[in-house]
Design an enzyme around this catalytic site. Structure first.
Site, PDB file in Angstrom:
ATOM      1  N   HIS A 161      15.218 -11.901 -27.026  1.00  0.00           N
ATOM      2  CA  HIS A 161      15.266 -10.636 -26.258  1.00  0.00           C
ATOM      3  C   HIS A 161      14.227  -9.639 -26.782  1.00  0.00           C
ATOM      4  O   HIS A 161      14.390  -8.432 -26.620  1.00  0.00           O
ATOM      5  CB  HIS A 161      16.651 -10.000 -26.314  1.00  0.00           C
ATOM      6  CG  HIS A 161      17.777 -10.967 -26.064  1.00  0.00           C
ATOM      7  ND1 HIS A 161      18.244 -11.231 -24.800  1.00  0.00           N
ATOM      8  CD2 HIS A 161      18.482 -11.751 -26.913  1.00  0.00           C
ATOM      9  CE1 HIS A 161      19.225 -12.136 -24.892  1.00  0.00           C
ATOM     10  NE2 HIS A 161      19.373 -12.474 -26.155  1.00  0.00           N
ATOM     11  N   SER A 282     -13.012   0.989 -24.658  1.00  0.00           N
ATOM     12  CA  SER A 282     -12.736   1.749 -23.449  1.00  0.00           C
ATOM     13  C   SER A 282     -13.918   2.662 -23.190  1.00  0.00           C
ATOM     14  O   SER A 282     -14.569   3.140 -24.122  1.00  0.00           O
ATOM     15  CB  SER A 282     -11.465   2.570 -23.649  1.00  0.00           C
ATOM     16  OG  SER A 282     -11.472   3.689 -22.796  1.00  0.00           O
ATOM     17  N   LYS A 288     -10.056   2.889 -28.619  1.00  0.00           N
ATOM     18  CA  LYS A 288      -9.464   1.682 -28.037  1.00  0.00           C
ATOM     19  C   LYS A 288     -10.209   0.395 -28.400  1.00  0.00           C
ATOM     20  O   LYS A 288     -11.421   0.354 -28.435  1.00  0.00           O
ATOM     21  CB  LYS A 288      -9.436   1.789 -26.507  1.00  0.00           C
ATOM     22  CG  LYS A 288      -8.474   2.807 -25.954  1.00  0.00           C
ATOM     23  CD  LYS A 288      -7.010   2.500 -26.253  1.00  0.00           C
ATOM     24  CE  LYS A 288      -6.472   1.351 -25.444  1.00  0.00           C
ATOM     25  NZ  LYS A 288      -6.381   1.660 -24.016  1.00  0.00           N
ATOM     26  N   GLU A 295      -5.696 -10.837 -21.956  1.00  0.00           N
ATOM     27  CA  GLU A 295      -5.248 -10.168 -20.726  1.00  0.00           C
ATOM     28  C   GLU A 295      -5.782 -10.880 -19.481  1.00  0.00           C
ATOM     29  O   GLU A 295      -5.067 -11.083 -18.503  1.00  0.00           O
ATOM     30  CB  GLU A 295      -5.701  -8.706 -20.714  1.00  0.00           C
ATOM     31  CG  GLU A 295      -4.872  -7.820 -21.622  1.00  0.00           C
ATOM     32  CD  GLU A 295      -5.373  -6.389 -21.643  1.00  0.00           C
ATOM     33  OE1 GLU A 295      -4.551  -5.486 -21.561  1.00  0.00           O
ATOM     34  OE2 GLU A 295      -6.594  -6.171 -21.735  1.00  0.00           O
TER      35      GLU A 295
END
Ligand code: ARG
Length: 465
Positions: A161, A282, A288, A295
């Site tokens: 979980h 970024s 970033k 991804e």
């Protein structure tokens, strides 16, 4: 009789030229030219067989093979002129062959049809692409084994979980990925077995009246045998669906690895570092570092599952035998091949450079009361019923939460207030090291077990690595 459209296939049958848009709409050459090598390979085997049964003379056969070989060179050199007027890869190559060698070129299509030809080409194409995909998959498996070996003793939290559950070793976690890929590898090989059956000779649908030697053609092309039913041969695309299903599972697995790498490289987890070469910054936020490769791979998993659905729907309800619908099998298949090769390659390149932040993993496992089950198991070994032990440990966790300490940081006296069965040896099981070391059965997370699993995997790998 003069023909209206001399370029048109079977033009004598037609009184009108094909509508210009329909010509473009129905053509497949823009994408099926990818199978040119296989088309040539199939035609060479077919011509060799036609000569053996006396349909072609040796001179005609040699002219055909010479012409096809030259066409192959033209295609590889980028000098071949593809024409939409010739509709598909098969007609383009045959037309060029006839231009080059004349009447012998027109004899090549004896005893076959584009229906069995295209079914053969796709099988040859996929057979070779499955080998390339398997190579990338094995590279990734090797990278995972190497990293697992390095991190066999590294302790991290195991999750259920996405909540800290029990400590595991990072090596063990990596070996879970390895197992998924091993099943993927087997599925690809299994799919290859079923697709390696030769449709040539089925012709349009009913076979041919020439005394063809299908066993010979099958042997020449490295198929395991000629197909058993001509109607099925030209219309079957099960192998494409099976391949795309195996590919969907691979991509689903890669999306799960991706998700974990993305989470772990975030500041919140901070378990791993993905090297700069596999990330981008970024354009607006200077701090970033984005995990682009995982991804993108996670995102690309969707398109392969989409292709699987397309192919299933393509085949659903098609009457026997060949239908033009089947031309729609190519683009989903080709994109599945490209996506698999690229994603596996990106992962195989990236995994060796993943840095485990061992301290952070360790502290995270400590913070989550990951050894609570070990304390319960300890009490059971001392004679307590598991449900009662569960209750006792719940109280100890409560105390740990209230005082911001791990179970191993509570004193013996504090632990004993919950159960008199607890003695000084309890600390052997409350440490993370004690917890993982105890799980030394087959498939367990103990470092020694993981190292044995890695050794076994290296021996069992199809490459013998
Ligand atoms: N381009 C076609 C395909 O991909 C080749 C077979 C065409 N056969 C036919 N009878 N129209 O399926």
């Amino acid at each position: 009789m003069t023909t209206v459209n001399s370029d048109k296939l079977s033009s004598a049958r037609f009184a009108e030229a094909t509508d210009a848009f329909v010509e473009v709409f129905t053509a497949s050459v823009d994408f099926d030219k990818r199978m040119a090598e296989q088309d040539i390979q199939g035609s060479i085997a077919h011509a060799t067989m036609l000569c053996k049964i006396g349909i072609l003379t040796e001179q005609e056969r040699d002219a055909i093979i010479g012409g096809l070989t030259q066409i192959g060179q033209e295609i590889r050199a980028g000098n071949f002129v593809w024409s939409i007027k010739q509709e598909d890869v098969h007609m383009n190559i045959e037309a060029r062959l006839t231009d080059m060698i004349g009447i012998a070129g027109k004899k090549l299509h004896t005893g076959r049809s584009r229906n069995d030809q295209v079914a053969t080409d796709i099988r040859l194409y996929l057979r070779s692409e499955i080998n390339s995909i398997s190579d990338q998959l094995m590279r990734l498996q090797t990278a995972i084994l190497d990293l697992a070996e390095k991190e066999a003793d590294t302790i991290m939290p195991g999750f259920t979980h996405l909540q800290v559950a029990q400590p595991v070793t990072f090596g063990h976690h990596l070996m879970a990925w390895f197992e998924m890929l091993s099943r993927d590898y087997e599925r690809l090989q299994d799919c290859k077995k079923r697709l390696n059956i030769m449709p040539l000779g089925a012709a349009a649908l009913a076979g041919t009246s020439y005394p063809i030697d299908r066993q010979m053609t099958s042997d020449l092309l490295g198929f395991s045998r000629p197909s058993a039913n001509s109607l099925d041969s030209v219309s079957d695309r099960d192998f494409a669906i099976e391949f795309t299903a195996a590919g969907s599972l691979i991509m689903m697995h890669l999306s799960r690895f991706s998700e974990e790498l993305i989470l772990w490289s975030s500041a919140q987890f901070n378990f791993i570092d993905i090297p700069d070469a596999f990330c981008t910054g970024s354009s607006i936020m200077p701090q970033k570092k984005n995990p682009d490769v995982p991804e993108l791979v996670r995102g690309k998993s969707g398109r392969v599952t989409g292709h699987l659905m397309s192919l299933l729907m393509l085949m659903k309800s098609q009457p026997l035998a060949y239908n033009k619908d089947n031309q729609e099998d190519k683009e989903p298949l080709f994109d599945t091949v490209d996506t698999l090769i690229n994603c596996l390659r990106a992962f195989a390149d990236m995994v060796p450079h993943i840095i485990a932040k061992r301290q952070n993993m360790y502290h995270s496992a400590k913070r989550g009361f990951a050894t609570a089950t070990d304390l319960a198991d300890y009490l059971v070994r001392k004679g307590m019923a598991f449900r009662d032990a569960h209750e006792v440990v719940g109280q100890a966790v409560r105390l740990g939460l209230d005082s911001n300490r791990d179970l191993s940081e509570l004193s013996l006296a504090e632990l004993q207030q919950f159960s008199a069965a607890i003695t000084a040896d309890v600390f052997d099981v409350l440490t993370l090291e004690g917890s993982v070391a105890a799980r030394k059965h087959i498939g367990g997370t103990a470092p020694e077990t993981v190292k044995r699993a890695i050794q076994a995997a290296r021996q069992g790998m199809p490459t013998g690595q």
